[in-house]
Design an enzyme around this catalytic site. Structure first.
Site, PDB file in Angstrom:
ATOM      1  N   LYS A 111       9.352   0.839  -9.302  1.00  0.00           N
ATOM      2  CA  LYS A 111       9.398   0.141  -8.007  1.00  0.00           C
ATOM      3  C   LYS A 111       9.614  -1.340  -8.286  1.00  0.00           C
ATOM      4  O   LYS A 111       8.903  -1.937  -9.106  1.00  0.00           O
ATOM      5  CB  LYS A 111       8.112   0.337  -7.207  1.00  0.00           C
ATOM      6  CG  LYS A 111       8.177  -0.374  -5.837  1.00  0.00           C
ATOM      7  CD  LYS A 111       6.989  -0.068  -4.947  1.00  0.00           C
ATOM      8  CE  LYS A 111       5.762  -0.870  -5.330  1.00  0.00           C
ATOM      9  NZ  LYS A 111       4.678  -0.753  -4.345  1.00  0.00           N
ATOM     10  N   ARG A 133       1.930   4.673   0.920  1.00  0.00           N
ATOM     11  CA  ARG A 133       1.087   5.142  -0.186  1.00  0.00           C
ATOM     12  C   ARG A 133      -0.178   4.287  -0.286  1.00  0.00           C
ATOM     13  O   ARG A 133      -1.244   4.772  -0.669  1.00  0.00           O
ATOM     14  CB  ARG A 133       1.859   5.215  -1.486  1.00  0.00           C
ATOM     15  CG  ARG A 133       2.351   3.905  -2.106  1.00  0.00           C
ATOM     16  CD  ARG A 133       1.267   3.170  -2.881  1.00  0.00           C
ATOM     17  NE  ARG A 133       1.816   2.207  -3.817  1.00  0.00           N
ATOM     18  CZ  ARG A 133       1.187   1.089  -4.179  1.00  0.00           C
ATOM     19  NH1 ARG A 133       0.025   0.755  -3.635  1.00  0.00           N
ATOM     20  NH2 ARG A 133       1.733   0.296  -5.073  1.00  0.00           N
ATOM     21  N   LYS A 137     -17.116 -13.242  -3.901  1.00  0.00           N
ATOM     22  CA  LYS A 137     -17.611 -12.667  -5.157  1.00  0.00           C
ATOM     23  C   LYS A 137     -18.924 -11.923  -4.972  1.00  0.00           C
ATOM     24  O   LYS A 137     -19.176 -10.922  -5.645  1.00  0.00           O
ATOM     25  CB  LYS A 137     -17.776 -13.777  -6.203  1.00  0.00           C
ATOM     26  CG  LYS A 137     -16.460 -14.378  -6.667  1.00  0.00           C
ATOM     27  CD  LYS A 137     -16.683 -15.534  -7.637  1.00  0.00           C
ATOM     28  CE  LYS A 137     -15.354 -16.144  -8.068  1.00  0.00           C
ATOM     29  NZ  LYS A 137     -15.549 -17.299  -8.967  1.00  0.00           N
TER      30      LYS A 137
END
Length: 339
Positions: A82, A126, A246
């Site tokens: 891809k 996908r 985080k």
């Protein structure tokens, strides 16, 4: 007399992909599930993807071209690439979708190309399949509420795939920096799926706090969602990678990735935490494929906050493209080109 044998390949346009059912979730869930299982069994070849950036110092995180080669084994048994380009300002400045892509499939016996196809639909769908598969294993059973941050093309694919795969969903909460974009997506979803209520929220915090399943679908270049906003029991599909602070990764009950090596690079949040000594492979709960084949558990109790951080793998694209290629051959779609 020439001894060179003629060789042909199949070209498939975006419309060909759509005509083959390319905007429905079922073929992608099937293909990506297979790819993830083969990944866990190590029946794949997938080099780390290189990023091509121009004027990197002045560019946006989403301004790049990525080459994604892979071989998918098992009963798929195909190689491919891809080639996907993205510019964050394409919609505003050029009236084009943010990303464009081509996918090439190769016969692994000869390494000759057998197909080349438009790849943006496959790439987006996908990615939505990864969220749907993750929700099957990592979200609360029977979840009813989904929140999506960012309301572009990728968000539409995420929402429609979830609604096609889970009939328990009753409410969708949307937030986008552009309220008109969010309202437009709400109208589209509401007109197609009349069993759900679609709400546009005034802030990302409002949307996040109400989620049982939270999907990030932005082009954010820095974190904006703190751990304190996320309710107990939430499954987070962090598909746009940079949205979570985080502390979400360090305080979540489980962190799952698609591929550890792909996730721990390019200065993304996990990579930053690793470099700071605050996260490691040992602290990772699992790669998603390990959960699919039963090597690691998925959700184990109702209150777990579980983060899926999928960088996106070439094997998912190649497996999905192989599914579409097989459909095209069976149905006589596409255009035959001769080399």
């Amino acid at each position: 007399m020439s001894t060179v044998q003629d060789h042909s390949l199949l070209y498939m346009s975006k419309q060909d992909i759509i005509d083959l059912g390319g905007l429905y979730s079922e073929p992608y869930v099937k293909a990506v599930t297979r790819a993830l299982e083969l990944h866990a069994k190590r029946d794949i070849v997938q080099p780390l993807k290189p990023y091509l950036r121009v004027n990197e110092d002045s560019g946006h995180i989403a301004d790049r071209i990525i080459a994604m080669p892979a071989y998918v084994g098992g009963d798929v048994a195909i190689s491919g690439l891809k080639w996907i380009g993205s510019k964050h300002d394409n919609p505003a400045k050029r009236h084009k979708e943010r990303a464009s892509a081509l996918i090439i499939l190769n016969d692994p016996e000869s390494n000759y190309p057998v197909a080349v196809m438009e790849g943006s639909v496959i790439s987006g769908m996908r990615t939505a399949a990864v969220t749907a598969i993750g929700a099957r294993y990592l979200a609360r059973e029977g979840f009813r509420t989904v929140s999506v941050i960012g309301c572009g093309v990728i968000a539409r694919m995420q929402i429609t795939s979830l609604l096609e795969q889970f009939d328990s969903i009753r409410t969708i909460h949307l937030y986008d920096l552009n309220a008109d974009t969010a309202r437009q997506l709400a109208d589209e979803i509401g007109s197609r799926f009349d069993q759900v209520e679609v709400r546009v929220e005034d802030s990302s915090e409002q949307a996040v706090r109400q989620a049982e399943v939270l999907v990030t679908a932005t082009v954010a270049s820095s974190p904006h969602i703190p751990f304190e906003w996320i309710a107990k029991g939430t499954f987070v599909s962090n598909i746009s990678i940079m949205d979570l602070h985080k502390d979400v990764f360090t305080q979540a009950d489980k962190v799952v990735v698609d591929d550890w090596d792909q996730s721990n690079r390019e200065k993304k949040i996990i990579n930053q935490l690793v470099l700071e000594g605050k996260f490691s492979r040992e602290q990772l709960h699992a790669e998603l494929g390990e959960i699919l084949i039963g090597e690691k558990p998925g959700r184990e109790h109702e209150e777990e906050i579980i983060v899926l951080n999928p960088m996106g793998m070439a094997i998912e694209d190649i497996s999905s493209a192989a599914e579409m290629y097989a459909r095209a051959v069976e149905q006589g779609k596409g255009t035959r080109l001769w080399l």
